[in-house]
Design a protein around this motif. Structure first.
Motif, PDB file in Angstrom:
ATOM      1  N   LEU A   1       0.832  -1.209   0.000  1.00 31.04           N
ATOM      2  CA  LEU A   1       0.000   0.000   0.000  1.00 31.04           C
ATOM      3  C   LEU A   1       0.866   1.258   0.000  1.00 31.04           C
ATOM      4  O   LEU A   1       0.594   2.216  -0.727  1.00 31.04           O
ATOM      5  N   SER A   2       1.925   1.247   0.802  1.00 27.83           N
ATOM      6  CA  SER A   2       2.709   2.479   0.872  1.00 27.83           C
ATOM      7  C   SER A   2       3.476   2.704  -0.423  1.00 27.83           C
ATOM      8  O   SER A   2       3.689   3.847  -0.828  1.00 27.83           O
ATOM      9  N   ILE A   3       3.889   1.612  -1.079  1.00 25.37           N
ATOM     10  CA  ILE A   3       4.546   1.790  -2.383  1.00 25.37           C
ATOM     11  C   ILE A   3       3.557   2.404  -3.375  1.00 25.37           C
ATOM     12  O   ILE A   3       3.876   3.343  -4.105  1.00 25.37           O
ATOM     13  N   ILE A   4       2.319   1.881  -3.370  1.00 24.93           N
ATOM     14  CA  ILE A   4       1.317   2.420  -4.294  1.00 24.93           C
ATOM     15  C   ILE A   4       1.072   3.908  -4.025  1.00 24.93           C
ATOM     16  O   ILE A   4       1.043   4.728  -4.938  1.00 24.93           O
ATOM     17  N   CYS A   5       0.947   4.256  -2.742  1.00 17.02           N
ATOM     18  CA  CYS A   5       0.650   5.653  -2.417  1.00 17.02           C
ATOM     19  C   CYS A   5       1.798   6.577  -2.823  1.00 17.02           C
ATOM     20  O   CYS A   5       1.579   7.666  -3.355  1.00 17.02           O
ATOM     21  N   SER A   6       3.034   6.131  -2.579  1.00 21.02           N
ATOM     22  CA  SER A   6       4.171   6.955  -3.000  1.00 21.02           C
ATOM     23  C   SER A   6       4.153   7.131  -4.506  1.00 21.02           C
ATOM     24  O   SER A   6       4.465   8.195  -5.046  1.00 21.02           O
ATOM     25  N   PHE A   7       3.784   6.062  -5.181  1.00 20.02           N
ATOM     26  CA  PHE A   7       3.744   6.096  -6.626  1.00 20.02           C
ATOM     27  C   PHE A   7       2.710   7.111  -7.116  1.00 20.02           C
ATOM     28  O   PHE A   7       2.954   7.855  -8.062  1.00 20.02           O
ATOM     29  N   VAL A   8       1.562   7.132  -6.433  1.00 18.08           N
ATOM     30  CA  VAL A   8       0.515   8.080  -6.819  1.00 18.08           C
ATOM     31  C   VAL A   8       1.009   9.520  -6.649  1.00 18.08           C
ATOM     32  O   VAL A   8       0.747  10.386  -7.483  1.00 18.08           O
ATOM     33  N   ILE A   9       1.752   9.759  -5.581  1.00 23.98           N
ATOM     34  CA  ILE A   9       2.289  11.110  -5.369  1.00 23.98           C
ATOM     35  C   ILE A   9       3.174  11.507  -6.547  1.00 23.98           C
ATOM     36  O   ILE A   9       3.128  12.634  -7.041  1.00 23.98           O
ATOM     37  N   LEU A  10       3.948  10.531  -7.028  1.00 18.71           N
ATOM     38  CA  LEU A  10       4.817  10.778  -8.180  1.00 18.71           C
ATOM     39  C   LEU A  10       3.987  11.115  -9.417  1.00 18.71           C
ATOM     40  O   LEU A  10       4.277  12.070 -10.145  1.00 18.71           O
ATOM     41  N   VAL A  11       2.921  10.333  -9.613  1.00 20.96           N
ATOM     42  CA  VAL A  11       2.061  10.572 -10.774  1.00 20.96           C
ATOM     43  C   VAL A  11       1.452  11.974 -10.703  1.00 20.96           C
ATOM     44  O   VAL A  11       1.371  12.686 -11.704  1.00 20.96           O
ATOM     45  N   VAL A  12       1.049  12.379  -9.481  1.00 23.81           N
ATOM     46  CA  VAL A  12       0.469  13.709  -9.314  1.00 23.81           C
ATOM     47  C   VAL A  12       1.471  14.788  -9.709  1.00 23.81           C
ATOM     48  O   VAL A  12       1.146  15.745 -10.410  1.00 23.81           O
ATOM     49  N   ASP A  13       2.731  14.591  -9.306  1.00 23.83           N
ATOM     50  CA  ASP A  13       3.770  15.550  -9.686  1.00 23.83           C
ATOM     51  C   ASP A  13       3.889  15.658 -11.199  1.00 23.83           C
ATOM     52  O   ASP A  13       4.035  16.739 -11.756  1.00 23.83           O
ATOM     53  N   LEU A  14       3.830  14.492 -11.845  1.00 21.30           N
ATOM     54  CA  LEU A  14       3.950  14.490 -13.303  1.00 21.30           C
ATOM     55  C   LEU A  14       2.770  15.210 -13.949  1.00 21.30           C
ATOM     56  O   LEU A  14       2.924  15.986 -14.882  1.00 21.30           O
ATOM     57  N   LEU A  15       1.564  14.926 -13.403  1.00 28.34           N
ATOM     58  CA  LEU A  15       0.358  15.571 -13.913  1.00 28.34           C
ATOM     59  C   LEU A  15       0.456  17.092 -13.786  1.00 28.34           C
ATOM     60  O   LEU A  15       0.107  17.844 -14.686  1.00 28.34           O
ATOM     61  N   TYR A  16       0.951  17.495 -12.648  1.00 30.52           N
ATOM     62  CA  TYR A  16       1.166  18.906 -12.362  1.00 30.52           C
ATOM     63  C   TYR A  16       1.998  19.538 -13.465  1.00 30.52           C
ATOM     64  O   TYR A  16       1.670  20.585 -14.005  1.00 30.52           O
ATOM     65  N   ALA A  17       3.086  18.853 -13.778  1.00 32.41           N
ATOM     66  CA  ALA A  17       3.998  19.367 -14.800  1.00 32.41           C
ATOM     67  C   ALA A  17       3.306  19.426 -16.152  1.00 32.41           C
ATOM     68  O   ALA A  17       3.561  20.316 -16.963  1.00 32.41           O
ATOM     69  N   LEU A  18       2.405  18.466 -16.362  1.00 30.96           N
ATOM     70  CA  LEU A  18       1.714  18.417 -17.646  1.00 30.96           C
ATOM     71  C   LEU A  18       0.798  19.624 -17.820  1.00 30.96           C
ATOM     72  O   LEU A  18       0.650  20.171 -18.903  1.00 30.96           O
ATOM     73  N   ILE A  19       0.172  20.042 -16.712  1.00 31.48           N
ATOM     74  CA  ILE A  19      -0.780  21.139 -16.796  1.00 31.48           C
ATOM     75  C   ILE A  19      -0.087  22.492 -16.708  1.00 31.48           C
ATOM     76  O   ILE A  19      -0.415  23.413 -17.435  1.00 31.48           O
ATOM     77  N   ASP A  20       0.876  22.600 -15.803  1.00 26.47           N
ATOM     78  CA  ASP A  20       1.484  23.908 -15.593  1.00 26.47           C
ATOM     79  C   ASP A  20       2.813  24.021 -16.339  1.00 26.47           C
ATOM     80  O   ASP A  20       3.798  23.387 -15.969  1.00 26.47           O
ATOM     81  N   PRO A  21       2.841  24.835 -17.384  1.00 25.51           N
ATOM     82  CA  PRO A  21       4.068  24.955 -18.183  1.00 25.51           C
ATOM     83  C   PRO A  21       5.252  25.475 -17.383  1.00 25.51           C
ATOM     84  O   PRO A  21       6.389  25.191 -17.714  1.00 25.51           O
ATOM     85  N   ARG A  22       4.970  26.237 -16.330  1.00 25.64           N
ATOM     86  CA  ARG A  22       6.078  26.764 -15.547  1.00 25.64           C
ATOM     87  C   ARG A  22       6.827  25.647 -14.840  1.00 25.64           C
ATOM     88  O   ARG A  22       8.036  25.661 -14.707  1.00 25.64           O
ATOM     89  N   ILE A  23       6.070  24.627 -14.400  1.00 25.51           N
ATOM     90  CA  ILE A  23       6.706  23.497 -13.731  1.00 25.51           C
ATOM     91  C   ILE A  23       7.379  22.592 -14.758  1.00 25.51           C
ATOM     92  O   ILE A  23       8.470  22.100 -14.548  1.00 25.51           O
TER      93      ILE A  23
END
Ligand SMILES: Nc1ncnc2c1ncn2[C@@H]1O[C@H](COP(=O)(O)OP(=O)(O)OP(=O)(O)O)[C@@H](O)[C@H]1O
Ligand SMILES: [Mg+2]
Lengths: 335, 307
Positions: free
Chosen positions: B273-295
């Motif tokens: 479970l904790s591996i999955i949750c850490s992974f989701v945090i990573l995905v969120v970071d990537l998504l962030y970068a996808l939406i915000d050009p500054r990131i």
């Protein structure tokens, strides 16, 4: 070409918050002819931006009210127009360059998209997408930005370049009226001159009527046919550029404005600003708004609101000239 | 790359808690009938006569080097096979609940921001406050009483058809829908005051483009963070709901695992479970970068300088 394009009659704008009412614009009237440029000058908080936003009907919802006034654009009263009619005018017929280029572009859209959008809203039926794309390149080049930078995002541009993008966006649809709200205030001094020159050239080429809002009399002298001086939500003096810059008689506030320009010939230790602050915009006093700061204040100024004194195109809202601007008697009596 | 320290930290804490709490595995395995001799023998076999740190080190060694999470004491099958069987069910419920929460919360939040102070704003806001205050367990129970037992629209327990997922999805997703609603609303209120929104209007943009294109794309950034956090919370919160609706997921397995002192099972589940949750945090970071050009620019620049 002396057709009136914009006429504002007795406009009043107020901002109402839970605590207070700000009387931002208090009964101003002016007229702008096709192809001409009107300069609106005034200190910060005079109500310049508020006036501009009322013309586009973009005042913040819920807090702002227009209790009185008419704004005619090409004969139609904008204040009575419905939202969907206004949309056809915004961007297409009246465009605006905003005060702060840093915040007026959407950070998550490329500049190309943002310019293209303006075209899509107004030209989509008449033109192919490819044509519109070409037009985007065209306007970018026109404001001095390489067309291949249209895929970049606003954060990749400097302040001056952002302002150019904003200008390109405003000019994309070749509006008939351009409102430039302090287009250079947020910019570096060296860039200011460039951007200003560009706006002037584009205006001359496209024959756009323009309202140039600024607190810099130098800019007004270089660009405007007519000038209106705004103070605490009122136009206290207006006329042709000649009236303002060459005539003998002025509103004491205008004289003060001229006095606050540093002169190259006269050595001054520091700038010569007008002493005091603008009156609290939440209060309404019976007298002249400028009375508390006026070096030539008279008893009547504190009790009664002055009417416009008119001489041809020149108007001054001051008790000094209640017998007419040309009449020098009043001045002598006072002395 | 925070996944490794996070997982290690979590595993240590869980291991320690399981060691401190009373009871030992042998007693649980043998039941009440076991003699003290037998209990001691099994505890020795399982290594429970060793000191705590040694046990933890052995566990880590097996888990990391041999990739062996051990055998469940209750089921006598490998921990991994149990997880593989149950994880997809929990995962499905979590994704469903999260989608439900976002699909309901975000649009209503946006609408109530746009229509601030109107009924469209006050009603959802009050409801959201209510929902946020209600415990998930109680809400699930009420839903079950009404729709499963009273109206008999959906089955109350187990996983038999798509219908079985409806109640857990709503029961689990509702509080998060409320949370996302409030978040979307405040983020949107903040965004529509920005200058570039006025610029969009000045171009003659129709109101729906102003809201759903110019404003929402900017307002989405903080909302995505919340969705990521919600994912972890829902996956964790599934414990209660899975128990309530008797869903054979990872959550209900952890609960029984703890009761039964099935240490390998609990440890294995928590680590996954904790591996999955850490992974989701990573995905969120990537998504962030996808939406915000500054990131995005920051990421690409880093890559460039690294290359
Ligand atoms: N949204 C608002 N709510 C309340 N008061 C406002 C709002 N916007 C402007 N005002 C007030 O209205 C008055 C006129 O503001 P306005 O922005 O028109 O001034 P301005 O002449 O454009 O000044 P500047 O040169 O600084 O741009 C000020 O007193 C200001 O505080
Ligand atoms: Mg302003």
């Amino acid at each position: 070409m002396t057709e009136t394009i914009l006429e504002v009659k007795d406009l009043e704008v107020q901002y109402k918050t839970e605590l207070e009412t700000v009387y931002a614009v208090n009964g101003i009237s002016f007229r702008l002819n096709e192809g001409e440029t009107l300069g609106i000058v005034g200190e910060t908080g005079a109500g310049k931006t508020t006036t501009a936003l009322s013309v586009l009907r973009l005042l913040p919802e819920r807090v702002s009210f227009i209790p009185k006034g008419e704004i005619y654009f090409q004969g139609q009263n904008l204040l009575e127009m419905k939202e969907n009619e206004l949309r056809k005018i915004r961007g297409e017929k009246i465009a605006m360059i905003f005060q702060d280029p840093m915040t007026s572009l959407n950070p998550v859209m490329t500049v190309g998209e943002q310019i293209l959008e303006a075209l899509i809203f107004h030209r989509a039926e008449k033109a192919e997408k490819a044509e519109l794309e070409k037009r985007v390149d065209e306007v970018l080049t026109m404001v001095g930005i390489a067309a291949d930078r249209k895929a970049d995002y606003p954060h990749q541009f400097s302040g001056g370049m952002k302002q150019r993008v904003v200008i390109a966006m405003a000019l994309a649809c070749e509006p008939e009226l351009l409102i430039a709200d302090e287009p250079t205030t947020a910019l570096d001094v060296t860039i200011q001159a460039q951007v200003l020159l560009m706006i002037r050239n584009l205006r001359d080429r496209l024959k756009t009527a323009m309202i140039m809002i600024t607190h810099d009399l130098g800019i007004v002298a270089q660009t405007c046919d007519n000038v209106a001086v705004m103070y605490a939500g009122e136009l206290i003096e207006s006329g042709t550029a000649e009236d303002i810059f060459c005539a003998e008689k002025h509103h004491p506030y205008t004289e003060g404005l001229f006095g606050s320009i540093p002169s190259l010939r006269v050595y001054t230790e520091r700038l010569n600003p007008i002493a005091g602050l603008m009156p609290d915009p939440t209060e309404r006093n019976p007298g002249c708004k400028f009375a508390p700061r006026c070096p030539k204040v008279m008893a009547i100024c504190r009790s009664s609101h002055p009417e416009d004194a008119v001489e041809n195109t020149h108007r001054i809202k001051c008790h000094l000239y209640s017998d007419g601007i040309t009449d020098p008697r009043k001045e002598e009596e006072r002395l | 790359m925070l996944i490794i320290p996070i997982t290690l930290g979590v595993s240590f804490i869980v291991f320690a808690i399981l060691a401190i709490t009373p009871g030992d595995p042998a007693t649980m395995i043998l039941g009440i009938g076991g003699t003290q001799e037998e209990i001691d023998r099994i505890n020795r076999e399982l290594g429970y006569d060793q000191p705590f740190l040694k046990r933890y080190a052995d566990y880590l060694y097996k888990a990391i080097v041999k990739q062996d999470l051990g055998t469940s004491y209750q089921f006598k099958t490998t921990v991994w096979s149990n997880i593989r069987q149950r994880l997809p069910i929990s995962f499905k419920v979590t994704i469903l609940a999260l989608s439900f929460a976002s699909a309901v919360g975000i649009p209503i939040g946006v609408l109530s921001a746009v229509k601030q102070y109107s009924l469209l704003d006050t009603i959802p806001t009050i409801m959201a406050l209510f929902l946020a205050a209600i415990p998930t367990f109680w809400l699930g129970m009420m839903l079950m009483l009404l729709f499963c037992l009273e109206l008999r629209w959906f089955p109350a327990t187990g996983i038999s058809s798509w219908k079985s997922y409806v109640m857990p999805t709503i029961g689990l997703g509702m509080p998060y829908a409320a949370q996302q609603l409030r978040f979307a609303r405040s983020s949107m209120l903040e965004t529509i005051r920005q200058d570039y929104i006025r610029t969009a209007r000045a171009k003659g943009a129709p109101e729906n483009i102003v809201i759903w294109k110019h404003a929402l794309k900017n307002a989405l950034l903080p909302i995505i963070t919340i969705i990521g956090v919600n994912f972890s919370l829902i996956l964790g919160g599934a414990v209660a709901t899975e128990t309530l609706f008797s869903i054979p997921g990872l959550g209900s397995m952890v609960v029984t695992g703890i009761k039964m002192k099935d240490i390998p099972m609990v440890m294995g589940s928590i680590i996954v479970l904790s591996i999955i949750c850490s992974f989701v945090i990573l995905v969120v970071d990537l998504l962030y970068a996808l939406i915000d050009p500054r990131i995005k620019a920051k990421y690409t620049k880093r890559r460039r300088s690294a290359a």
